[in-house]
Write a protein that holds these residues in place. Structure first.
Motif, PDB file in Angstrom:
ATOM      1  N   HIS A   1      34.952  11.352 -11.275  1.00 53.97           N
ATOM      2  CA  HIS A   1      33.875  12.336 -11.179  1.00 53.97           C
ATOM      3  C   HIS A   1      32.759  11.766 -10.313  1.00 53.97           C
ATOM      4  O   HIS A   1      32.363  10.612 -10.458  1.00 53.97           O
ATOM      5  CB  HIS A   1      33.326  12.661 -12.565  1.00 53.97           C
ATOM      6  N   MET A   2      32.279  12.593  -9.378  1.00 56.47           N
ATOM      7  CA  MET A   2      31.144  12.212  -8.543  1.00 56.47           C
ATOM      8  C   MET A   2      30.375  13.489  -8.203  1.00 56.47           C
ATOM      9  O   MET A   2      30.946  14.403  -7.603  1.00 56.47           O
ATOM     10  CB  MET A   2      31.624  11.541  -7.251  1.00 56.47           C
ATOM     11  N   PRO A   3      29.107  13.598  -8.602  1.00 54.38           N
ATOM     12  CA  PRO A   3      28.342  14.805  -8.281  1.00 54.38           C
ATOM     13  C   PRO A   3      28.314  15.066  -6.781  1.00 54.38           C
ATOM     14  O   PRO A   3      28.266  14.128  -5.964  1.00 54.38           O
ATOM     15  CB  PRO A   3      26.943  14.490  -8.819  1.00 54.38           C
TER      16      PRO A   3
ATOM     17  N   ARG B   1      40.129   2.578  -1.511  1.00 57.10           N
ATOM     18  CA  ARG B   1      40.823   1.993  -2.648  1.00 57.10           C
ATOM     19  C   ARG B   1      42.012   2.830  -3.104  1.00 57.10           C
ATOM     20  O   ARG B   1      42.793   2.413  -3.938  1.00 57.10           O
ATOM     21  CB  ARG B   1      39.851   1.818  -3.817  1.00 57.10           C
ATOM     22  N   GLY B   2      42.130   4.035  -2.601  1.00 57.83           N
ATOM     23  CA  GLY B   2      43.276   4.862  -2.938  1.00 57.83           C
ATOM     24  C   GLY B   2      43.012   5.908  -3.986  1.00 57.83           C
ATOM     25  O   GLY B   2      43.953   6.464  -4.555  1.00 57.83           O
ATOM     26  N   VAL B   3      41.726   6.216  -4.288  1.00 53.36           N
ATOM     27  CA  VAL B   3      41.441   7.296  -5.210  1.00 53.36           C
ATOM     28  C   VAL B   3      41.931   8.609  -4.604  1.00 53.36           C
ATOM     29  O   VAL B   3      41.703   8.896  -3.431  1.00 53.36           O
ATOM     30  CB  VAL B   3      39.931   7.356  -5.520  1.00 53.36           C
ATOM     31  N   ALA B   4      42.635   9.404  -5.422  1.00 53.84           N
ATOM     32  CA  ALA B   4      43.327  10.579  -4.905  1.00 53.84           C
ATOM     33  C   ALA B   4      42.498  11.850  -4.954  1.00 53.84           C
ATOM     34  O   ALA B   4      42.923  12.872  -4.415  1.00 53.84           O
ATOM     35  CB  ALA B   4      44.632  10.798  -5.677  1.00 53.84           C
ATOM     36  N   GLY B   5      41.334  11.817  -5.613  1.00 57.00           N
ATOM     37  CA  GLY B   5      40.550  13.036  -5.674  1.00 57.00           C
ATOM     38  C   GLY B   5      39.225  12.829  -6.360  1.00 57.00           C
ATOM     39  O   GLY B   5      38.987  11.809  -7.021  1.00 57.00           O
ATOM     40  N   ILE B   6      38.336  13.818  -6.232  1.00 54.75           N
ATOM     41  CA  ILE B   6      36.998  13.779  -6.809  1.00 54.75           C
ATOM     42  C   ILE B   6      36.742  15.075  -7.564  1.00 54.75           C
ATOM     43  O   ILE B   6      36.989  16.174  -7.050  1.00 54.75           O
ATOM     44  CB  ILE B   6      35.922  13.605  -5.716  1.00 54.75           C
ATOM     45  N   ASP B   7      36.253  14.935  -8.799  1.00 57.52           N
ATOM     46  CA  ASP B   7      35.782  16.079  -9.580  1.00 57.52           C
ATOM     47  C   ASP B   7      34.293  16.221  -9.304  1.00 57.52           C
ATOM     48  O   ASP B   7      33.504  15.330  -9.629  1.00 57.52           O
ATOM     49  CB  ASP B   7      36.050  15.842 -11.066  1.00 57.52           C
ATOM     50  N   LEU B   8      33.898  17.337  -8.708  1.00 57.63           N
ATOM     51  CA  LEU B   8      32.515  17.543  -8.294  1.00 57.63           C
ATOM     52  C   LEU B   8      31.651  18.170  -9.375  1.00 57.63           C
ATOM     53  O   LEU B   8      30.454  18.365  -9.183  1.00 57.63           O
ATOM     54  CB  LEU B   8      32.485  18.426  -7.041  1.00 57.63           C
ATOM     55  N   GLY B   9      32.251  18.540 -10.508  1.00 60.66           N
ATOM     56  CA  GLY B   9      31.483  19.170 -11.566  1.00 60.66           C
ATOM     57  C   GLY B   9      31.336  20.662 -11.334  1.00 60.66           C
ATOM     58  O   GLY B   9      32.188  21.300 -10.715  1.00 60.66           O
ATOM     59  N   THR B  10      30.244  21.238 -11.811  1.00 66.14           N
ATOM     60  CA  THR B  10      30.012  22.676 -11.702  1.00 66.14           C
ATOM     61  C   THR B  10      29.313  23.010 -10.392  1.00 66.14           C
ATOM     62  O   THR B  10      28.293  22.423 -10.051  1.00 66.14           O
ATOM     63  CB  THR B  10      29.156  23.170 -12.882  1.00 66.14           C
TER      64      THR B  10
END
Length: 372
Positions: free
Chosen positions: A111-113, A130-139
């Motif tokens: 999660h990253m705003p 680093r290979g993070v596959a995605g970001i949850d941006l919140g609402t």
């Protein structure tokens, strides 16, 4: 003007990102994220805010047990010294998590705003490298889409499918979700997965054009002794009520990590996900919300083409027994002179259920085939 703290953090992130690129050798997600749309069939586990990198490693076996393949970490709260707060663990523990997930062909998301992701390119670069596959941006709202497009363009420079998740609220939900971006589509709005709440799913809300994920929170079992006894029956699934949204929504599941901490919870998730993946009506059928005579009684039909093979989901969310009284509601949908054969249930009942006079104890739920 860039503050000294932002400058120091940016410099550290750039240096850490360069090291991450060196580590992105064979077997690391930095160069091994699948080129196909893995997120269309993902099952994600959302970790609580108090998780550590070491905790996440310990979770991987339990994830494999239920067929989950992705971890969604909380906001890692970068500091002026490093891109995550010290309480999450050491760099060595982060490396161990990434290596172990890569070996299992799992994906890591966090999660990253949105505003921080846009204003701190170094932080995004560090995690993508680093290979993070995605970001949850919140609402998000419809007014955020320009910023999300900017972020999407940045992520597209990295190999493999890097996804963005978001949830929307109120009247903006349809506007944002209708433009949700599928890789290779002509859509202009760059949200890969639009997150639905269980309440949205159970109320029959459909976001046309969206590629959805449904988020499931952990819920306590209503009566521990009764549920433990029920678990000895072949069709018993103690947590089936809280997992109903998995059967009602076609999108990728995002499961609260606490659902995996108990044997009952883990077995329930395993059974419901297996049922969801193998039952043709659950995979391809349409959902009808049934009108019921009691506010505490919730009911849905999962219907295939024609009436054959259709399922009824029913739950008593109240504190007293509920009688089904579903004859009229089923008849209005073309089901007459039918009875219910439970396939999964959370109580210790057995045998066929009458659609009119059958009862559900408080907190109980069933998934049943509708038979003539």
């Amino acid at each position: 003007m860039v503050s000294r703290r932002q400058f120091v953090l940016s410099s550290l992130l750039v240096a850490a990102g360069a090291r991450a690129q060196e580590l992105a050798r064979a077997g690391w997600r930095g160069n091994g994220i699948a080129p196909e749309a893995w997120w269309l069939h993902a099952s994600m586990i959302r970790c609580a805010q108090d998780v550590t990198f070491a905790d996440a490693v310990k979770m991987l076996d339990r994830m494999s047990d239920v067929g989950a393949d992705s971890i969604l970490l909380p906001d890692l709260e970068p500091t002026a010294k490093q891109p995550y707060a010290e309480r999450f663990g050491t760099e060595e523990e982060l490396d161990a998590l990434l290596r172990e997930m890569s070996a299992r062909r799992m994906h890591l998301l966090l999660h990253m705003p949105l505003q921080r992701a846009i204003s701190n390119a170094g932080e995004v670069r560090f995690w993508m490298s680093r290979g993070v596959a995605g970001i949850d941006l919140g609402t998000l709202g419809s007014g955020d889409m320009d910023a999300v497009r900017q972020l999407r363009a940045s992520l597209d420079h990295y190999p493999g499918h890097r996804i963005l998740l978001a949830r929307t609220a109120g009247q903006e939900a349809q506007a944002v979700a209708s433009g949700s971006r599928r890789r290779g589509s002509a859509s202009s709005d760059p949200i890969t997965l639009h997150i639905l709440s269980p309440q949205d799913t159970e109320s029959g809300v459909r976001h046309t054009g969206a590629v959805n994920a449904v988020e499931i929170a952990a819920m306590p079992v209503s009566d521990e002794k009764a549920e433990s006894a029920a678990a000895t029956l072949p069709a018993a699934v103690p947590y089936v009520r809280s997992l109903f949204p998995l059967l009602l929504a076609s999108g990728a599941p995002i499961l609260d990590s606490h659902l995996l901490t108990s044997d009952l919870g883990r077995e329930s998730v395993q059974q419901v996900l297996a049922f969801r993946n193998t039952h043709a009506v659950v995979r391809d059928g349409s959902v009808v919300v049934l009108a019921t005579a009691q506010p505490s009684l919730r009911a849905w039909i999962l219907r295939a083409k024609g009436a054959r093979g259709s399922l009824l989901l029913a739950a008593n969310d109240g504190t007293t027994p509920a009688t089904l009284h579903l004859t009229a509601a089923l008849a209005s949908n073309g089901f007459r002179n039918v009875y219910l054969r439970p396939l999964m249930r959370s109580d210790h009942g057995m045998g066929a259920v009458n659609v009119e006079m059958g009862t559900l104890p408080p907190g109980a739920a069933i998934v049943a085939e509708i038979l003539h």
